[in-house]
Scaffold this active site. Structure first.
Site, short mmCIF file in Angstrom:
data_model
loop_
_atom_site.label_atom_id
_atom_site.label_comp_id
_atom_site.label_asym_id
_atom_site.label_seq_id
_atom_site.Cartn_x
_atom_site.Cartn_y
_atom_site.Cartn_z
N HIS A 25 0.84 -1.21 0.00
CA HIS A 25 0.00 0.00 0.00
C HIS A 25 0.88 1.26 0.00
O HIS A 25 0.89 2.03 0.97
CB HIS A 25 -0.87 -0.07 1.27
CG HIS A 25 -2.00 0.90 1.35
ND1 HIS A 25 -1.83 2.26 1.36
CD2 HIS A 25 -3.34 0.70 1.49
CE1 HIS A 25 -3.02 2.86 1.50
NE2 HIS A 25 -3.94 1.94 1.57
N GLU B 283 -1.01 1.48 -5.22
CA GLU B 283 -0.79 0.25 -4.47
C GLU B 283 -0.71 -0.97 -5.40
O GLU B 283 -1.64 -1.23 -6.16
CB GLU B 283 -1.93 0.08 -3.47
CG GLU B 283 -2.09 1.31 -2.56
CD GLU B 283 -3.45 1.38 -1.91
OE1 GLU B 283 -3.97 2.50 -1.74
OE2 GLU B 283 -4.01 0.32 -1.59
#
Ligand code: TA6
Length: 278
Positions: free
Chosen positions: A154, A254
């Site tokens: 992420h 991400e």
């Protein structure tokens, strides 16, 4: 040079410095929260008011979302899984090349994890710090039954100002708009003038984050989904550990196996999600 560091509250991290770059990786979550090439601005964004406490994910860098991405159907379980708030172990390091340092962090099932996720696993993060940042998240199924994972590296990227930024490489890709829950198709580059929270599928090429004075390239392997997120004004005001203007200087791109890109890992098999950032 690899240095084990500890904050005054006991929070532990590894600091890496070599002739090409520097980085910091917390043992909690194997959470890489700083990466910068020598004489350059950091590539990753880190909140000025991030927590560095047991059980709280650092706000910024590259949180590891595993073994699920997003919310779990059991709302008592943490969003984005338990890996990023678990204590990992540094099991390998190599700094024989002055321009690149490699590290391996490992997390395996425990009584705590087995209470919330019924499978035996070995999870490793292989990190290479050089003029490129490479992260390989390897899931190995050491159980006798298959399991399914969704996951993401992420990554929070530092940007000059969100108004200067565009994202290339997702033109014509289908995406789920997490704000409207509608399925859409990307037209051209992505620019930002409001909250954006999208899960792109069928991603098969490089992603380019184009900023005013630099371009950052993200190449993914073992992944065909990418999440693009900027919380904008209102959501930022509701997020933990973010100053109210934080949205102006960050953008998440991400590298994922999210939603339709979920992966089944059979017993004694592995799946690796890899991101190369430069
Ligand atoms: O990846 C985007 C997202 O799912 C957003 O919807 C937002 O929730 C973000 O992750 C941050 O989640 P966190 O649990 O780190 O606060």
């Amino acid at each position: 040079m690899i240095t084990h560091k500890k904050l005054s509250n006991g929070f532990e991290y590894i600091e890496v410095k070599n002739s090409a770059a520097e980085a910091k990786i917390a043992l909690q979550g194997a959470h890489l929260f700083h990466y910068a090439r020598v004489d350059e601005e950091p590539i990753l964004w880190l909140s000025e008011v991030s927590d560095f406490e047991p059980g709280k994910a650092i706000r910024g860098g590259v949180p590891i979302c595993w073994p699920w991405f997003g919310f779990h159907e059991n709302k008592s379980l943490p969003q984005h899984g338990f890996a990023r708030v678990s204590m990992w172990e540094l099991v390998y390091s190599d700094e024989s090349d002055e321009k690149r340092t490699t590290l391996t962090f490992r997390l395996t099932n425990s009584n705590q994890t087995l209470k919330i996720w019924l499978y035996k696993f070995e999870l490793e993060l292989h990190v290479t710090i050089s003029d490129k940042l490479t992260m390989e998240l390897k899931t190995t199924n050491i159980d006798d039954k298959e399991f399914e994972i969704t996951q993401a590296l992420h990554s929070y990227f530092k940007v000059s100002h969100i108004s200067n930024v565009s994202v290339k490489g997702l033109d014509k890709k289908p995406y789920l708009d997490a704000l409207t829950y509608k399925n859409e198709v990307q037209e051209g580059d992505i620019s930002f003038n409001q909250e954006v929270d999208r899960v792109y599928q069928e991603v098969d090429g490089k992603i380019v984050l184009k900023d005013k004075k630099r371009e950052i390239i993200i190449n993914n392997d073992g992944s065909s989904s990418v999440v693009v997120w900027n919380p904008w004004i209102e959501k930022t005001s509701r997020m933990s550990a973010m100053k109210k203007d934080a949205y102006e200087h960050m953008l998440c791109i991400e590298s994922a196996n999210a939603f339709d890109d979920a992966r089944v890992v059979k017993p004694q098999k592995s799946h690796t999600l890899k991101a190369t950032i430069f």
